[in-house]
Design a protein around this motif. Structure first.
Motif, PDB file in Angstrom:
ATOM      1  N   VAL A  24       0.441  -1.183  -0.323  1.00  0.00           N
ATOM      2  CA  VAL A  24      -0.162   0.116  -0.228  1.00  0.00           C
ATOM      3  C   VAL A  24       0.355   1.178   0.216  1.00  0.00           C
ATOM      4  CG1 VAL A  24      -2.215   0.932   0.818  1.00  0.00           C
ATOM      5  CG2 VAL A  24      -1.525  -1.466   1.824  1.00  0.00           C
ATOM      6  N   ASP A  25       0.362   1.911  -0.646  1.00  0.00           N
ATOM      7  CA  ASP A  25       1.752   3.498  -1.127  1.00  0.00           C
ATOM      8  C   ASP A  25       0.544   4.248  -0.412  1.00  0.00           C
ATOM      9  OD1 ASP A  25       4.218   2.763  -2.941  1.00  0.00           O
ATOM     10  OD2 ASP A  25       2.145   2.268  -4.347  1.00  0.00           O
ATOM     11  N   PHE A  26       1.197   5.171   0.475  1.00  0.00           N
ATOM     12  CA  PHE A  26       0.770   6.633   1.071  1.00  0.00           C
ATOM     13  C   PHE A  26       1.787   7.753   1.105  1.00  0.00           C
ATOM     14  CE2 PHE A  26      -0.274   3.103   3.850  1.00  0.00           C
ATOM     15  CZ  PHE A  26      -1.628   2.917   3.829  1.00  0.00           C
ATOM     16  N   GLU A  27       0.990   9.279   0.578  1.00  0.00           N
ATOM     17  CA  GLU A  27       1.917   9.921   1.097  1.00  0.00           C
ATOM     18  C   GLU A  27       3.139   9.774   2.084  1.00  0.00           C
ATOM     19  OE1 GLU A  27      -0.147  13.140   1.573  1.00  0.00           O
ATOM     20  OE2 GLU A  27      -1.757  12.810   0.566  1.00  0.00           O
ATOM     21  N   HIS A  28       4.748   9.867   0.977  1.00  0.00           N
ATOM     22  CA  HIS A  28       5.940   9.341   1.785  1.00  0.00           C
ATOM     23  C   HIS A  28       5.910  10.695   3.084  1.00  0.00           C
ATOM     24  CE1 HIS A  28       7.081  13.570   0.162  1.00  0.00           C
ATOM     25  NE2 HIS A  28       8.471  13.514   0.264  1.00  0.00           N
ATOM     26  N   LEU A 176       4.956   7.131  -1.327  1.00  0.00           N
ATOM     27  CA  LEU A 176       5.211   7.566  -2.456  1.00  0.00           C
ATOM     28  C   LEU A 176       5.373   8.877  -2.976  1.00  0.00           C
ATOM     29  CD1 LEU A 176       5.647   5.363  -5.622  1.00  0.00           C
ATOM     30  CD2 LEU A 176       2.521   6.302  -5.602  1.00  0.00           C
ATOM     31  N   GLY A 177       6.131   9.673  -2.954  1.00  0.00           N
ATOM     32  CA  GLY A 177       7.026  10.638  -2.884  1.00  0.00           C
ATOM     33  C   GLY A 177       5.218  11.756  -4.257  1.00  0.00           C
ATOM     34  N   MET A 178       5.484  11.372  -4.966  1.00  0.00           N
ATOM     35  CA  MET A 178       3.873  11.834  -6.652  1.00  0.00           C
ATOM     36  C   MET A 178       3.071  11.630  -5.412  1.00  0.00           C
ATOM     37  SD  MET A 178       3.212  12.567  -8.832  1.00  0.00           S
ATOM     38  CE  MET A 178       4.860  12.949  -9.708  1.00  0.00           C
ATOM     39  N   CYS A 214       0.434  12.020 -26.025  1.00  0.00           N
ATOM     40  CA  CYS A 214       1.218  11.460 -27.130  1.00  0.00           C
ATOM     41  C   CYS A 214       2.344  11.943 -27.695  1.00  0.00           C
ATOM     42  CB  CYS A 214      -0.526  11.862 -27.736  1.00  0.00           C
ATOM     43  SG  CYS A 214      -1.846  10.903 -27.916  1.00  0.00           S
ATOM     44  N   ARG A 215       2.406  13.707 -27.195  1.00  0.00           N
ATOM     45  CA  ARG A 215       3.555  14.602 -27.760  1.00  0.00           C
ATOM     46  C   ARG A 215       4.389  13.975 -27.024  1.00  0.00           C
ATOM     47  NH1 ARG A 215       0.435  18.883 -27.091  1.00  0.00           N
ATOM     48  NH2 ARG A 215       1.080  19.359 -25.497  1.00  0.00           N
ATOM     49  N   ALA A 216       4.439  12.970 -26.204  1.00  0.00           N
ATOM     50  CA  ALA A 216       5.683  12.263 -25.403  1.00  0.00           C
ATOM     51  C   ALA A 216       6.315  14.394 -24.011  1.00  0.00           C
ATOM     52  CB  ALA A 216       6.606  12.162 -26.248  1.00  0.00           C
ATOM     53  N   ASP A 217       5.229  14.649 -23.700  1.00  0.00           N
ATOM     54  CA  ASP A 217       5.527  15.829 -22.966  1.00  0.00           C
ATOM     55  C   ASP A 217       5.016  15.395 -21.525  1.00  0.00           C
ATOM     56  OD1 ASP A 217       6.173  17.906 -21.834  1.00  0.00           O
ATOM     57  OD2 ASP A 217       4.163  18.713 -22.718  1.00  0.00           O
ATOM     58  N   ALA A 218       6.309  14.181 -20.762  1.00  0.00           N
ATOM     59  CA  ALA A 218       5.425  13.814 -19.546  1.00  0.00           C
ATOM     60  C   ALA A 218       6.147  13.274 -19.122  1.00  0.00           C
ATOM     61  CB  ALA A 218       5.168  11.885 -20.346  1.00  0.00           C
ATOM     62  N   ILE A 219       7.703  14.512 -19.851  1.00  0.00           N
ATOM     63  CA  ILE A 219       9.429  14.215 -17.789  1.00  0.00           C
ATOM     64  C   ILE A 219       8.241  14.668 -16.693  1.00  0.00           C
ATOM     65  CG2 ILE A 219      10.664  15.728 -17.286  1.00  0.00           C
ATOM     66  CD1 ILE A 219      11.054  13.973 -19.306  1.00  0.00           C
ATOM     67  N   GLY A 220       8.284  14.048 -15.301  1.00  0.00           N
ATOM     68  CA  GLY A 220       7.866  14.294 -14.053  1.00  0.00           C
ATOM     69  C   GLY A 220       6.134  13.888 -14.187  1.00  0.00           C
ATOM     70  N   VAL A 221       6.086  13.215 -15.246  1.00  0.00           N
ATOM     71  CA  VAL A 221       4.413  12.044 -14.955  1.00  0.00           C
ATOM     72  C   VAL A 221       4.898  10.948 -15.055  1.00  0.00           C
ATOM     73  CG1 VAL A 221       2.382  11.201 -16.376  1.00  0.00           C
ATOM     74  CG2 VAL A 221       3.579  13.871 -16.828  1.00  0.00           C
TER      75      VAL A 221
END
Length: 285
Positions: A24-28, A176-178, A214-221
């Motif tokens: 189980v993931d929680f806010e870090h 999970l930091g995210m 779709c543009r692969a603009d996903a840095i940080g995602v």
């Protein structure tokens, strides 16, 4: 799980022959709250963090044996500095010469032999990253419990292999930091835009988001920012959440090595026919 008719027996089934693996993931930033809640809810006599056994690797073995054999600190530092990464082998003659040692010296030979012997030996107990053991009866009557180095934490003196052998329930309380980033983003949206969003009501299929992916603009995602994912996104062209589920699942060593990626893309894009495997399998797939 309900939207894709996930089979719950995949996780808890008597046919598996082993207890379920529960993560189980929680806010870090709030994981400690969860850990302390578990202690309060179940009691320290019924809940405890799992230990992990730290074993000697090359550098630690060199330092310990070097001290016992009377090697100087600078020689120990030079010798251990020759080891790269997580090596589990004793240094060879070339390494010894580079450290200024004579491989023919009897004391050096004994030190190298002892280093090779203790590599892999248990060194000390440490705290598992988040494995919690929760028992129905008293845990303190089953195994030793000790205070951890961190305040207000107690750990049992058994590791995960011991737990698996005994069939005890272990729940991994992970950080999970995210999740922290998402919570803070919701807070900023509420403060500056007046939008009250939660994970339960955030828009599920936002077209501009999929255009960005779709543009692969996903840095940080989260989950789709690796080089492999950035390369795959424009080819996959996700337009709904389940597309991302498939994306994350297929960009993994197993499907890649099994040659499943290109057939999947070709069938998704209509370049290859989808083989009918019968109603029983097609309903699941």
């Amino acid at each position: 799980p309900e939207s894709i008719t996930l089979i719950f027996e995949r996780f808890i089934s008597k046919e598996r022959g082993e207890p379920p693996d529960i993560d189980v993931d929680f806010e870090h930033e709030r994981r400690e709250e969860v850990i302390q809640w578990i202690y309060r809810r179940y009691g320290r006599e019924r809940a405890g963090l799992t230990a992990t056994v730290i074993h000697f690797r090359s550098r630690a073995a060199i330092r310990e044996v070097g001290k016992v054999m009377g090697l100087s600190q600078d020689v120990i530092a030079r010798l251990s500095g020759q080891i790269w990464g997580w090596s589990s082998t004793a240094p060879g003659e070339d390494r010894m010469r580079e450290a200024g040692l004579d491989p023919a010296d009897g004391r050096v030979q004994l030190a190298i032999r002892l280093i090779g012997e203790i590599i892999g030996f248990p060194r000390h107990l440490s705290q598992h990253v988040g494995g919690f053991v929760i028992t129905q009866g008293r845990l303190d009557e089953l195994c030793p419990i000790e205070n951890a180095a961190m305040e207000d934490r107690t750990i049992i003196e058994w590791d995960k292999d011991d737990i698996d052998a005994l069939g005890l329930l272990k729940v991994d309380i992970l950080a999970l930091g995210m999740l922290t980033a998402i919570r803070k983003a919701f807070g900023l949206l509420a403060e500056h835009r007046g939008a009250r969003l939660t994970l339960a009501n955030v828009p599920a299929e936002d077209e501009p988001v999929y255009d960005m992916l779709c543009r692969a603009d996903a840095i940080g995602v989260f989950q789709v920012e690796s080089r492999a994912q950035l390369n795959f996104l424009p080819r996959m062209r996700p337009r709904k959440f389940y597309d991302l589920v498939c994306e994350v699942a297929i960009v993994r060593p197993g499907p890649i090595q099994g040659g499943m990626v290109h057939p999947f893309l070709n069938r998704r894009m209509g370049r290859e026919p989808i083989e009918d495997l019968g109603p029983a399998l097609m309903e699941v797939l």
